[in-house]
Design an enzyme around this catalytic site. Structure first.
Site, PDB file in Angstrom:
ATOM      1  CG  ASP A  82      11.167  13.316   7.455  1.00 33.60           C
ATOM      2  OD1 ASP A  82      11.107  12.134   7.074  1.00 33.60           O
ATOM      3  OD2 ASP A  82      11.278  14.281   6.673  1.00 33.60           O
ATOM      4  CB  ILE A 115      -0.947   0.032   1.224  1.00 37.04           C
ATOM      5  CG1 ILE A 115      -0.160  -0.112   2.528  1.00 37.04           C
ATOM      6  CG2 ILE A 115      -2.003  -1.052   1.100  1.00 37.04           C
ATOM      7  CD1 ILE A 115      -1.020   0.020   3.778  1.00 37.04           C
ATOM      8  N   GLY A 144      11.404   1.249   3.206  1.00 37.23           N
ATOM      9  CA  GLY A 144      11.036   0.049   2.476  1.00 37.23           C
ATOM     10  C   GLY A 144       9.560   0.073   2.117  1.00 37.23           C
ATOM     11  CE  LYS A 145       8.541  -3.383  -3.051  1.00 36.19           C
ATOM     12  NZ  LYS A 145       8.320  -4.574  -3.910  1.00 36.19           N
ATOM     13  CB  VAL A 146       3.853   0.455   3.852  1.00 32.20           C
ATOM     14  CG1 VAL A 146       2.828   0.321   4.968  1.00 32.20           C
ATOM     15  CG2 VAL A 146       4.974   1.413   4.270  1.00 32.20           C
TER      16      VAL A 146
END
Length: 860
Positions: A649, A531, A537-539
């Site tokens: 951030d 998603i 990295g990827k979620v």
């Protein structure tokens, strides 16, 4: 008398010890001495290297003593070698047996702490190695203060010795009372003599510098476009390679990329792998895909150095995308002088994936008070290449000894702002009278100044306001040094650890998932479950406990980056609980995996609902409520916990929305604990996201909660205007949203740039819009002291919401309702760890006209 047996036994023990040291060198292919000074037993550092005691290498121990540091700074990578020290009250030497005619890499480690009650500020000393002066009147305390580091390391490459002996002598300075010398660690590593070849001297036709006959000091070593590379991943010489982004000039940071899977790094026969590891050549920074834009600026790095020395600048290249000559051709400039015309990496290397490096020499003098090296790349327009672009993979800068055999420069001067940080006057920045910024001089393609104005305006659009002449504090010295606390350390020094090394409190408050649980919940990390993708990295969307939806963030298994961020995220979120902070459910740290499990945010990120998305546009009320929720989360971080927490951030992709559109601040990987009551700031390496980065933090490396306020001001304008914080495709004056929105606000034309969906929707109360815009403008003030606190921002957003919901009501009534909402929020400022309330301080309340309407400021 000493018996022959004792002598023989001693020789056997010494031989065994020296051989043990040399065993360490088998991985590097060279003999090495790795010595923990002042330690009786040595030990192993975080990279797994074995350090041995120093006593056997001392010519005499009578002039020295051992000591242990009384305090271990959290930034130390390991106790070895920094927690022990050898103290010298008079001149003393170490003696190492080395191979004759062998170039040597010497590293000296210093941690200026309190040793046996000695004041580190009294330590001034010289270091001499085989007749070369490495350090002179050196103060580790002054140097670390100026560089905002806890410890430092100095690296030198010494010319071969004919005798086979290396003597390193420490001499306390006679110019200072109570002076002493100290050292924590010494490394001596044999290196190939072919490491350095003659280098072309720029500015002089056909003149070269004989680098091989010179001793050098390593000033900078950068993995351009890539991440920190630790010693264990270097190719033979246990070097450390650092991220290049802190040295980039202005907003012109280009784009980074890495080699695709089908591109392998192939070293040619004339380039040994010890020159630089594959990780350096496998990543790169280029100018980007926009050829028209690329022709109007230089890709530039800026380095502060010592004047009156010759420097060798080594540039590493490896083409990772293109395959033919004249596809990417560019010119290289050092300090506005042409170092190389028509550089074509494919023409040099012959093929994609084949590394090559080039050395250029330049002399930096103090004639104009200039102590910088500017490295600039620009597309070679005259060659008409297929792509107007440039590329760089790695960069090193070495200082050569002068004619007296000296490599020592002066101690850096702490910036005026660092010295006077607690005074309000310290927030005013101005370069020395009569000085000129390289931005005024460098010009497009190193030519005349005709295009320089265009370059300067584009390059400094974000970090430095156009009225300023320089982007850095000229008194900073080596403001972001090569060897200091700038690496991203790993948990327990290893990225593939199978057990958690987090604090017991974090582990106790946070659930630990097994890797099979995670794989089951994500269908074995099926791509259909992805998603989102971020720097970590990827979620994935996942299911746990039979039906609970969660978001699972998985680090890239092939990368070593993000370990520190992973640890920080868990340490922070496991101790914090608030309605407007994303909830961390747990983590997984098995088989080299770093995985975080969060509450599932059904509506994704705020940015997904502002632009470049098919999602329906948010109403003005929704936007106000989302901004208020995010402000509440940040206000809690700044004032509700035991210590101030600075997010570092803040941006629209780090504000998540749940199924009820409640905003939650996320991604705490860069967060820092803020200053205590006796401090005004935290000195730290600059990190954050371009477009949102506080320019004062960038200039001074001094982080405060007002840095978050600046970033949130950009978010407010992003919500109002529905456009990115940076858009390089726009005209130069519009590239930075912060600058452009403030310009339009002052010109009275802000309504022209707000989101068209808001213009065509239900009318917005003008007073509400005015209050919202004024709040955002105040957040973007040049100096932190002029910015409001997050409490001020929150109250004004509450007030703007009341003005929107009651357009015909009285201002006093709207203020009362804002006060009620603010007071209710303050009641939630608790920290679950201690279950006690904490009130924010009122020291930094802004009393300007815009932020003075609060009737009851209690609790702020």
């Amino acid at each position: 008398m000493i018996s022959k047996t004792h002598i023989l036994l001693s020789l056997i023990i010494l031989s065994f010890s020296l051989n043990a040291i040399h065993v360490l060198s088998k991985d590097t292919g060279s003999e090495s001495y790795i010595v923990a000074c002042g330690s009786s037993s040595g030990g192993t550092d975080s990279d797994g290297r074995r350090w041995v005691p120093d006593s056997r290498f001392l010519s005499s121990s009578e002039n020295s003593k051992t000591a242990t540091a009384q305090y271990q700074d959290p930034s130390l990578p390991s106790q070895i070698p920094y927690m022990s020290a050898r103290i010298f009250n008079s001149a003393a030497s170490y003696k190492f047996f080395v191979s004759p005619r062998q170039r040597l890499l010497v590293r000296l480690h210093f941690y200026p702490s309190s040793y046996d009650g000695l004041d580190a500020s009294n330590s001034y000393f010289d270091v001499i190695a085989n007749g070369f002066s490495l350090l002179r009147n050196f103060s580790a305390a002054i140097t670390t203060q100026a560089l905002t580091q806890a410890y430092i390391m100095r690296e030198f490459s010494l010319v071969p010795t004919q005798s086979g002996n290396l003597n390193i002598t420490f001499v306390p300075s006679s110019q200072h009372d109570k002076s002493y010398a100290f050292v924590n660690g010494i490394e001596v590593i044999s290196m190939p003599a072919e490491m350095f070849q003659p280098a072309n001297m720029i500015g002089f036709q056909d003149q070269t510098i004989d680098v091989q006959s010179s001793s050098l000091q390593t000033m900078f070593r950068l993995n351009v476009g890539g991440q920190f590379i630790p010693t264990r991943n270097d190719s033979g010489l246990t070097r450390t390679w650092y991220d290049d982004s802190p040295y980039l000039f202005g907003a012109a940071f280009g784009v980074t990329f890495q080699a695709e899977k089908n591109v392998s790094i192939k070293y040619p026969s004339n380039l040994p792998e010890y020159i630089a590891p594959p990780n350096v050549y496998g990543t790169a920074r280029s100018m980007g895909p926009n050829s028209k834009l690329n022709q109007n600026y230089n890709l530039t790095w800026v380095f502060t150095v010592d004047a009156n020395f010759t420097y060798v600048v080594r540039l590493h290249f490896c083409e990772l995308q293109l395959t033919r000559i004249n596809q990417r051709v560019f010119d290289i400039f050092l300090n506005n002088q042409t170092a190389q015309q028509t550089a074509d990496v494919i023409a040099w290397s012959g093929s994609i994936g084949v590394p090559v490096y080039k050395d250029y020499a330049t002399f930096v003098n103090d004639r104009d008070g200039d102590e910088e090296i500017w490295v600039a790349l620009h597309p070679s327009v005259s060659e008409k290449p297929e792509y107007y672009d440039s590329i760089l993979n790695g960069l090193e800068i070495f200082k050569l000894n002068d004619t007296r055999g000296n490599l020592a420069g002066p101690n850096p001067v702490p910036s005026k702002m660092l010295q006077d940080a607690e005074a309000a006057a310290a927030s005013t920045f101005s370069p020395p009278a009569g000085s000129k910024s390289k931005g005024e001089v460098i010009g497009i393609a190193g030519g005349a100044a005709g295009g320089a104005a265009v370059v300067a305006a584009l390059c400094i659009a974000v970090y430095i306001k156009k009225k300023r002449k320089s982007g850095m504090d000229p008194g900073m010295g080596n403001w972001l040094p090569l060897y200091g606390n700038s690496n991203t350390s790993t948990i327990s020094g290893k990225s593939n650890t199978g057990s958690s090394h987090l604090s017991s409190l974090a582990a106790g408050l946070c659930r630990h998932f097994s890797l099979p649980e995670i794989k089951h919940g994500t269908k074995n990390f099926d791509e259909s479950q992805v998603i989102g993708v971020g720097g970590f990295g990827k979620v994935y969307k996942g299911i746990i406990d039979g039906g609970t939806k969660v978001a699972i963030k998985r680090s890239n298994p092939s990368s070593e980056q993000g370990v520190h961020e992973f640890q920080t995220e868990i340490e922070m979120l496991s101790k914090l609980r608030h309605r407007h902070l994303v909830s961390l459910i747990g983590f997984c740290e098995e088989d080299g995996e770093m995985i975080l499990v969060y509450d599932y945010m059904a509506n994704g990120t705020l940015r997904e609902h502002l632009y470049k998305s098919k999602n329906p546009s948010l109403s003005w009320k929704q936007r106000l409520e989302i901004c208020i929720g995010a402000a509440r989360g940040l206000h809690y971080l700044h004032t509700g916990a035991r210590y101030t927490i600075i997010h570092r951030d803040v941006k629209t992709t780090n504000i998540l929305l749940d199924e009820n559109w409640v905003a939650k601040v996320s991604d705490f990987g860069l967060s820092k604990t803020g200053p205590n009551l006796h401090q005004t700031h935290v000195s730290t390496m600059v990190k954050g996201s371009f477009g949102y980065l506080d320019p004062e933090y960038f200039r001074r490396q001094q982080l405060t909660e007002k840095s978050d306020v600046y970033s949130f001001g950009v978010v407010l304008f992003e919500v109002l205007c529905a456009r990115p914080a940076l858009n390089a495709s726009l005209p130069k004056e519009q590239v930075s949203l912060a600058d452009w929105a403030i310009h339009c606000l002052k010109k009275g034309i802000l309504f022209e740039i707000i989101d068209p969906h808001l213009k065509s929707g239900p009318p917005i109360n003008p007073e509400c819009l005015k209050k919202f815009a004024e709040t955002a403008e105040k957040c973007l003030a040049d100096h932190g002291l002029e910015r409001p606190s997050m409490g001020d921002v929150l109250w004004n957003l509450e007030f703007a919401l009341q003005l929107h919901e009651n357009p015909d009501g009285e201002a006093v009534a709207a203020q009362d309702k804002a006060n009620d909402a603010y007071a209710m929020h303050n009641a939630t400022l608790t920290i679950e760890e201690e279950t006690v309330s904490s009130e924010a301080t009122v020291d930094d309340l802004n009393t300007s006209a815009v932020f003075s309407q609060i009737v009851n400021p209690r609790g702020r």
